[in-house]
Design an enzyme around this catalytic site. Structure first.
Site, PDB file in Angstrom:
ATOM      1  N   LYS A  74       0.825  -1.224   0.000  1.00  0.00           N
ATOM      2  CA  LYS A  74       0.000   0.000   0.000  1.00  0.00           C
ATOM      3  C   LYS A  74       0.857   1.270   0.000  1.00  0.00           C
ATOM      4  CE  LYS A  74      -3.945  -2.085   2.344  1.00  0.00           C
ATOM      5  NZ  LYS A  74      -4.920  -1.961   3.434  1.00  0.00           N
ATOM      6  N   ASP A 110      -9.828   2.539   3.171  1.00  0.00           N
ATOM      7  CA  ASP A 110      -9.824   1.791   4.437  1.00  0.00           C
ATOM      8  C   ASP A 110     -10.462   2.594   5.579  1.00  0.00           C
ATOM      9  OD1 ASP A 110      -8.576  -0.533   3.489  1.00  0.00           O
ATOM     10  OD2 ASP A 110      -6.581   0.315   3.762  1.00  0.00           O
TER      11      ASP A 110
END
Ligand code: ATR
Length: 284
Positions: A74, A110
């Site tokens: 990420k 997220d």
């Protein structure tokens, strides 16, 4: 036949990670696509360390439309983007890529996935609440801005390595009431909601927490999930939490937000959370 006439060809998406075999994303996006009537194909691609840039390029070149990025890529994905959403910029990590005019647009869903699960699925207003975030790594960082946007009375970040919590709190200081500390400094403090963003549950561990950490009607959320309650959720049940919730809803909500970015249509997440919960129970 040329692609020009291939009207039924599904749009291609994938998740890239390492390991990626156990990713629930292909199942989630297949469920969203069926529910919303979208013609997409979604696969899981294992990427070697150091191979992300090439893998993204290859996927785009083969007419891919977008990607999810998972552990451990990420942060690297964030560095590879041409353009970032504000929330991805602040999170320092990208979990969703959209190919737009031959450029990479990176987003991070997220944090909003966490907030939607807490706020909408578990009907908890975060405004005015005392919130404790355990951990100061990538998972915690992604949650900070979306949590502060809900205007809590206070957001405390507590971490095993105190300096990391203090640095993270300083970085986001302009966005709201936020402070950072080590775990022993939690003694004597009480919180309405405690969110575990440490990696401790992954290895069956629990950060040391004071027994009286929860305020009256306080509850606990673990970003991890599994067929069995995590050690943190067991702790919550033993220490008077009115509710102890794992991160399965967050997983589904972050995926739904990626799907929305790609397809401009928002799937119904409640039905999908229920299905995934059944999958988990069947796996045990
Ligand atoms: P992630 O991307 O999942 O957040 P990370 O960036 O490596 O992973 O961060 C892991 C977090 O979990 C850190 O806050 C780490 O604490 P340290 O900064 O002190 O390393 C925390 N963590 C990991 N294992 C832990 C444990 N057994 N007890 C308490 N905290 C733990």
């Amino acid at each position: 036949m040329s692609d020009l006439f291939d009207f039924d060809k599904p749009d291609r998406y994938a998740v890239m990670g390492n390991p990626v075999r156990h990713s629930k994303s292909p199942r989630l996006h297949a469920l969203f696509a069926a529910q919303t009537g979208q013609n997409i194909e979604y696969s899981a691609i294992q990427v070697d360390p150091g191979g992300l840039e090439q893998a993204i390029g290859n996927f785009q070149a083969s007419d891919g439309k977008g990607l999810n990025i998972t552990v451990p890529f990420k942060r690297i994905a964030w560095e590879l983007m041409d353009e970032l959403s504000d929330r991805a910029c602040l999170a320092g990590a990208v979990n969703t890529v959209l190919f737009r005019n031959n450029r990479y647009f990176g987003d991070n869903t997220d944090g909003i996935g966490l907030v939607r699960d807490i706020r909408d699925n578990h009907q908890t207003r975060l405004g005015g609440k005392e919130i404790l975030l355990l951990g100061a790594g990538g998972a915690a960082r992604g949650a900070v801005e979306p949590l502060l946007t809900e205007n809590p009375a206070q957001l405390v970040i507590a971490n095993r390595t105190p300096d990391k919590a203090k640095t993270l709190a300083r970085e986001f200081g302009k966005l709201g009431e936020i402070s950072g500390c080590g775990l022993p400094a939690l003694a004597g403090q009480q919180f309405d909601l405690v969110i575990n963003a440490t990696a401790a549950s992954l290895v069956g561990e629990l950060p040391p927490l004071p027994a009286d950490l929860l305020a009256e009607r306080g509850w606990c959320y673990d970003m991890m999930y599994g067929a069995e309650p995590t050690p943190f959720l067991r702790w919550a049940e033993q220490h008077g939490a009115t509710k102890s919730v794992d991160g399965l809803g967050m997983l589904v909500e972050q995926a739904a937000e990626s799907f929305y970015l790609w397809r401009s249509i928002r799937p119904d997440t409640a039905a999908v959370i229920e299905l995934l919960r059944k999958d988990l129970c069947n796996d045990c």
